[in-house]
Design a protein around this motif. Sequence first.
Motif, PDB file in Angstrom:
ATOM      1  N   PHE A 131      89.315  20.109  34.047  1.00 35.99           N
ATOM      2  CA  PHE A 131      88.354  19.315  33.303  1.00 35.99           C
ATOM      3  C   PHE A 131      88.676  17.848  33.520  1.00 35.99           C
ATOM      4  N   VAL A 133      88.747  13.896  33.287  1.00 33.39           N
ATOM      5  CA  VAL A 133      88.528  12.973  32.180  1.00 33.39           C
ATOM      6  C   VAL A 133      88.012  11.663  32.757  1.00 33.39           C
ATOM      7  N   THR A 134      86.788  11.324  32.394  1.00 33.50           N
ATOM      8  CA  THR A 134      86.173  10.060  32.795  1.00 33.50           C
ATOM      9  C   THR A 134      85.472   9.500  31.567  1.00 33.50           C
ATOM     10  N   LEU A 136      82.383   9.417  31.089  1.00 29.12           N
ATOM     11  CA  LEU A 136      81.269  10.305  30.756  1.00 29.12           C
ATOM     12  C   LEU A 136      81.720  11.724  30.424  1.00 29.12           C
ATOM     13  N   GLN A 137      82.857  12.157  30.969  1.00 31.91           N
ATOM     14  CA  GLN A 137      83.435  13.465  30.667  1.00 31.91           C
ATOM     15  C   GLN A 137      84.738  13.202  29.930  1.00 31.91           C
ATOM     16  N   ILE A 138      84.704  13.279  28.620  1.00 29.71           N
ATOM     17  CA  ILE A 138      85.798  12.726  27.815  1.00 29.71           C
ATOM     18  C   ILE A 138      86.963  13.678  27.586  1.00 29.71           C
ATOM     19  N   GLY A 139      86.891  14.909  28.031  1.00 28.46           N
ATOM     20  CA  GLY A 139      88.025  15.820  27.955  1.00 28.46           C
ATOM     21  C   GLY A 139      88.246  16.422  26.581  1.00 28.46           C
ATOM     22  N   TYR A 143      86.953  10.895  22.655  1.00 23.08           N
ATOM     23  CA  TYR A 143      87.229   9.461  22.838  1.00 23.08           C
ATOM     24  C   TYR A 143      88.596   9.059  22.304  1.00 23.08           C
TER      25      TYR A 143
END
Length: 161
Positions: A131, A133-134, A136-139, A143
Amino acid sequence: AKQLIASTSHRTFEGWYYKVASNEFQIAIIPGAYHSMNENGDYAFIMFVTKECCYEYRYTLDQYKIDKGSVAGGQQFYVHIGANNFSRNALSLRLESKDLYSVQPDHYYKNESASAVIRVDLTFSGQDAGFPVTLLQIGAMGYFGWIPVLECYHGILSMNY
């Protein structure tokens, strides 16, 4: 290889959780390291947790090494504790009872009477890409994962088990 735990003014812990399960059996295997505020209290460990018991094999921190890519980005990582190796796709255990501690809710002791040698090689197939973490893809942490002063961070390597 690098050692992730550094000397700090407070206690720290890091570890990885492997769940190994079948219809008849479940076990959690947790390789990691603990840093106490007392230099002599630092150690690496491999913990086993079942419904019935919890055991921990202890090692010195110089036996604890990490080769870590961007785990959240789906890259590989490796944890080495003594002769034991852990990665995203496999684990290899070479354990002897001389390093065994019993962990109970009300006490913790070196298990001098244990007589066991564990040799296990497991390969995990069909692993997903993890998964990333970016922004847009917060994991798994949402946040909160971007806050640098939190005591604990979580990431997910695979949901396939």
